[in-house]
Design a protein around this motif. Structure first.
Motif, PDB file in Angstrom:
ATOM      1  N   GLY A 154      -1.216  -5.819  13.429  1.00  0.00           N
ATOM      2  CA  GLY A 154      -0.899  -7.219  13.676  1.00  0.00           C
ATOM      3  C   GLY A 154      -1.786  -7.850  14.720  1.00  0.00           C
ATOM      4  O   GLY A 154      -2.020  -7.270  15.777  1.00  0.00           O
ATOM      5  N   THR A 155      -2.292  -9.019  14.422  1.00  0.00           N
ATOM      6  CA  THR A 155      -3.070  -9.793  15.379  1.00  0.00           C
ATOM      7  C   THR A 155      -2.904 -11.268  15.060  1.00  0.00           C
ATOM      8  O   THR A 155      -2.856 -11.661  13.899  1.00  0.00           O
ATOM      9  N   LYS A 156      -2.808 -12.060  16.090  1.00  0.00           N
ATOM     10  CA  LYS A 156      -2.708 -13.509  15.935  1.00  0.00           C
ATOM     11  C   LYS A 156      -4.021 -14.191  16.267  1.00  0.00           C
ATOM     12  O   LYS A 156      -4.134 -15.414  16.173  1.00  0.00           O
ATOM     13  N   SER A 157      -5.004 -13.401  16.660  1.00  0.00           N
ATOM     14  CA  SER A 157      -6.305 -13.945  17.031  1.00  0.00           C
ATOM     15  C   SER A 157      -7.141 -14.202  15.787  1.00  0.00           C
ATOM     16  O   SER A 157      -7.335 -13.303  14.961  1.00  0.00           O
ATOM     17  N   VAL A 158      -7.624 -15.432  15.658  1.00  0.00           N
ATOM     18  CA  VAL A 158      -8.454 -15.778  14.512  1.00  0.00           C
ATOM     19  C   VAL A 158      -9.747 -14.967  14.527  1.00  0.00           C
ATOM     20  O   VAL A 158     -10.192 -14.475  13.492  1.00  0.00           O
ATOM     21  N   VAL A 159     -10.335 -14.801  15.694  1.00  0.00           N
ATOM     22  CA  VAL A 159     -11.597 -14.071  15.810  1.00  0.00           C
ATOM     23  C   VAL A 159     -11.400 -12.601  15.424  1.00  0.00           C
ATOM     24  O   VAL A 159     -12.168 -12.041  14.633  1.00  0.00           O
ATOM     25  N   THR A 160     -10.357 -11.974  15.970  1.00  0.00           N
ATOM     26  CA  THR A 160     -10.099 -10.560  15.679  1.00  0.00           C
ATOM     27  C   THR A 160      -9.749 -10.354  14.210  1.00  0.00           C
ATOM     28  O   THR A 160     -10.262  -9.445  13.548  1.00  0.00           O
ATOM     29  N   GLY A 161      -8.858 -11.183  13.687  1.00  0.00           N
ATOM     30  CA  GLY A 161      -8.458 -11.063  12.286  1.00  0.00           C
ATOM     31  C   GLY A 161      -9.627 -11.255  11.336  1.00  0.00           C
ATOM     32  O   GLY A 161      -9.790 -10.499  10.373  1.00  0.00           O
ATOM     33  N   THR A 162     -10.459 -12.264  11.612  1.00  0.00           N
ATOM     34  CA  THR A 162     -11.625 -12.525  10.767  1.00  0.00           C
ATOM     35  C   THR A 162     -12.622 -11.384  10.852  1.00  0.00           C
ATOM     36  O   THR A 162     -13.192 -10.962   9.839  1.00  0.00           O
ATOM     37  N   ALA A 163     -12.835 -10.853  12.058  1.00  0.00           N
ATOM     38  CA  ALA A 163     -13.770  -9.747  12.244  1.00  0.00           C
ATOM     39  C   ALA A 163     -13.308  -8.507  11.484  1.00  0.00           C
ATOM     40  O   ALA A 163     -14.117  -7.812  10.850  1.00  0.00           O
ATOM     41  N   LEU A 164     -12.009  -8.220  11.523  1.00  0.00           N
ATOM     42  CA  LEU A 164     -11.481  -7.054  10.811  1.00  0.00           C
ATOM     43  C   LEU A 164     -11.597  -7.227   9.299  1.00  0.00           C
ATOM     44  O   LEU A 164     -11.945  -6.282   8.574  1.00  0.00           O
ATOM     45  N   LEU A 165     -11.323  -8.432   8.808  1.00  0.00           N
ATOM     46  CA  LEU A 165     -11.452  -8.687   7.377  1.00  0.00           C
ATOM     47  C   LEU A 165     -12.903  -8.597   6.926  1.00  0.00           C
ATOM     48  O   LEU A 165     -13.209  -8.016   5.881  1.00  0.00           O
ATOM     49  N   CYS A 166     -13.808  -9.179   7.710  1.00  0.00           N
ATOM     50  CA  CYS A 166     -15.234  -9.137   7.366  1.00  0.00           C
ATOM     51  C   CYS A 166     -15.747  -7.698   7.356  1.00  0.00           C
ATOM     52  O   CYS A 166     -16.497  -7.296   6.458  1.00  0.00           O
ATOM     53  N   SER A 167     -15.342  -6.924   8.349  1.00  0.00           N
ATOM     54  CA  SER A 167     -15.773  -5.526   8.429  1.00  0.00           C
ATOM     55  C   SER A 167     -15.235  -4.726   7.254  1.00  0.00           C
ATOM     56  O   SER A 167     -15.935  -3.892   6.667  1.00  0.00           O
ATOM     57  N   ASN A 222       8.168 -10.341   4.023  1.00  0.00           N
ATOM     58  CA  ASN A 222       7.134 -11.128   4.704  1.00  0.00           C
ATOM     59  C   ASN A 222       6.348 -10.253   5.682  1.00  0.00           C
ATOM     60  O   ASN A 222       6.138 -10.608   6.845  1.00  0.00           O
ATOM     61  N   SER A 223       5.918  -9.085   5.199  1.00  0.00           N
ATOM     62  CA  SER A 223       5.272  -8.103   6.066  1.00  0.00           C
ATOM     63  C   SER A 223       3.839  -7.835   5.634  1.00  0.00           C
ATOM     64  O   SER A 223       3.592  -7.168   4.626  1.00  0.00           O
ATOM     65  N   TRP A 224       2.892  -8.368   6.393  1.00  0.00           N
ATOM     66  CA  TRP A 224       1.496  -8.059   6.154  1.00  0.00           C
ATOM     67  C   TRP A 224       1.202  -6.617   6.546  1.00  0.00           C
ATOM     68  O   TRP A 224       0.299  -5.992   6.000  1.00  0.00           O
ATOM     69  N   GLY A 225       1.942  -6.108   7.508  1.00  0.00           N
ATOM     70  CA  GLY A 225       1.724  -4.747   7.972  1.00  0.00           C
ATOM     71  C   GLY A 225       1.899  -3.729   6.861  1.00  0.00           C
ATOM     72  O   GLY A 225       1.068  -2.819   6.684  1.00  0.00           O
ATOM     73  N   ILE A 226       2.973  -3.848   6.085  1.00  0.00           N
ATOM     74  CA  ILE A 226       3.219  -2.917   4.981  1.00  0.00           C
ATOM     75  C   ILE A 226       2.164  -3.097   3.890  1.00  0.00           C
ATOM     76  O   ILE A 226       1.648  -2.125   3.339  1.00  0.00           O
ATOM     77  N   ALA A 227       1.828  -4.345   3.592  1.00  0.00           N
ATOM     78  CA  ALA A 227       0.845  -4.631   2.540  1.00  0.00           C
ATOM     79  C   ALA A 227      -0.509  -4.031   2.885  1.00  0.00           C
ATOM     80  O   ALA A 227      -1.135  -3.347   2.057  1.00  0.00           O
ATOM     81  N   PHE A 228      -0.983  -4.255   4.104  1.00  0.00           N
ATOM     82  CA  PHE A 228      -2.270  -3.706   4.515  1.00  0.00           C
ATOM     83  C   PHE A 228      -2.194  -2.191   4.695  1.00  0.00           C
ATOM     84  O   PHE A 228      -3.177  -1.485   4.475  1.00  0.00           O
ATOM     85  N   GLY A 229      -1.044  -1.681   5.097  1.00  0.00           N
ATOM     86  CA  GLY A 229      -0.873  -0.248   5.262  1.00  0.00           C
ATOM     87  C   GLY A 229      -0.990   0.495   3.942  1.00  0.00           C
ATOM     88  O   GLY A 229      -1.639   1.549   3.861  1.00  0.00           O
ATOM     89  N   ILE A 230      -0.364  -0.044   2.892  1.00  0.00           N
ATOM     90  CA  ILE A 230      -0.459   0.571   1.563  1.00  0.00           C
ATOM     91  C   ILE A 230      -1.902   0.543   1.064  1.00  0.00           C
ATOM     92  O   ILE A 230      -2.412   1.535   0.526  1.00  0.00           O
ATOM     93  N   THR A 231      -2.562  -0.588   1.263  1.00  0.00           N
ATOM     94  CA  THR A 231      -3.962  -0.713   0.838  1.00  0.00           C
ATOM     95  C   THR A 231      -4.846   0.283   1.578  1.00  0.00           C
ATOM     96  O   THR A 231      -5.727   0.919   0.984  1.00  0.00           O
ATOM     97  N   SER A 232      -4.610   0.442   2.866  1.00  0.00           N
ATOM     98  CA  SER A 232      -5.359   1.407   3.666  1.00  0.00           C
ATOM     99  C   SER A 232      -5.147   2.825   3.137  1.00  0.00           C
ATOM    100  O   SER A 232      -6.101   3.607   2.999  1.00  0.00           O
ATOM    101  N   GLY A 233      -3.911   3.152   2.814  1.00  0.00           N
ATOM    102  CA  GLY A 233      -3.608   4.473   2.269  1.00  0.00           C
ATOM    103  C   GLY A 233      -4.297   4.725   0.942  1.00  0.00           C
ATOM    104  O   GLY A 233      -4.769   5.842   0.671  1.00  0.00           O
TER     105      GLY A 233
END
Length: 220
Positions: free
Chosen positions: A88-101, A155-166
């Protein structure tokens, strides 16, 4: 690996706009920010293609190790970045950087599993690719529906991204264990390679003769 990579790919391209809007509060009108992950994905795929070719031709690295290297970084690194998003992050810069990476390294997978289909079936790669792509479309469909259900109920991005990561991790591990770069039908592949070599030699001889004839005409 194609199965897992497509799960992540379809989930990301389908839900990145929603993530920007609901989690990072970036409107769709901010095209520069919302398009960055896709741009980085394109750059990653082209860079991987260049690096893999250069490594194979200039450095004489075994093709199998090139395929496995790019398969590894395109599986485990995106998984790591998605865990960062899952926390979880609310920072636009951090979130965008993680998505881009994540998109940048995930698209390098085309040099791993996708090009590998030509290695193992050089005579009929279109059939292997067609079957693989057909099967790998299933997780793309399921992934978007799974995320939709999760977002609707929890409404959980954490679970959605966690499954994708797995999925990325599992796909990468399976590929590293079972992958190969030798043609399945080695006899037929060897015959075709021999024909290609003979053809190339004949073409080189033709070019050399043409150059000699041109030189003689100029001297006369």
């Amino acid at each position: 690996m194609h199965f897992a990579a497509n799960y992540g790919w379809y989930v990301l391209i389908g839900w990145i706009p929603k993530y920007f809007k609901s989690e990072l509060h970036v409107s769709g009108e901010n095209l520069l920010t919302t398009c960055l992950p896709y741009v980085f994905g394109v750059i990653g795929s082209y860079l991987a293609g260049y690096l893999s070719t250069a490594s194979f031709i200039r450095k004489k690295i075994r093709l199998l190790w090139i395929r496995r290297f790019f398969a590894a970084i395109s599986s485990f690194l995106p998984a790591l970045f998605l865990i960062g998003l899952a926390v979880g992050t609310k920072s636009v810069v951090t979130g965008t950087a993680l998505l881009c990476s994540s998109m940048f390294f995930a698209r390098m997978a085309v040099v791993g599993y996708w090009a590998n289909m030509i290695d193992v079936a050089p005579n009929n790669p279109e059939f292997v690719m067609g079957i693989s792509n057909m099967v790998a479309t299933i997780p793309g469909i399921l992934g978007n529906n799974i995320v939709g259900v999760l977002m609707g109920k929890k409404n959980s991005w954490g679970i959605a991204f966690g499954i994708t990561s797995g999925m990325y991790v599992v796909g990468g591990i399976i590929y590293l264990i079972f992958s190969g770069a030798e043609p399945l039908d080695r006899e037929e592949a060897s015959e075709n390679k021999l024909k290609d070599d003979v053809y190339m030699e004949s073409q080189m001889e033709f070019v050399e003769r043409e150059e000699e004839n041109n030189s003689e005409e100029k001297s006369q």
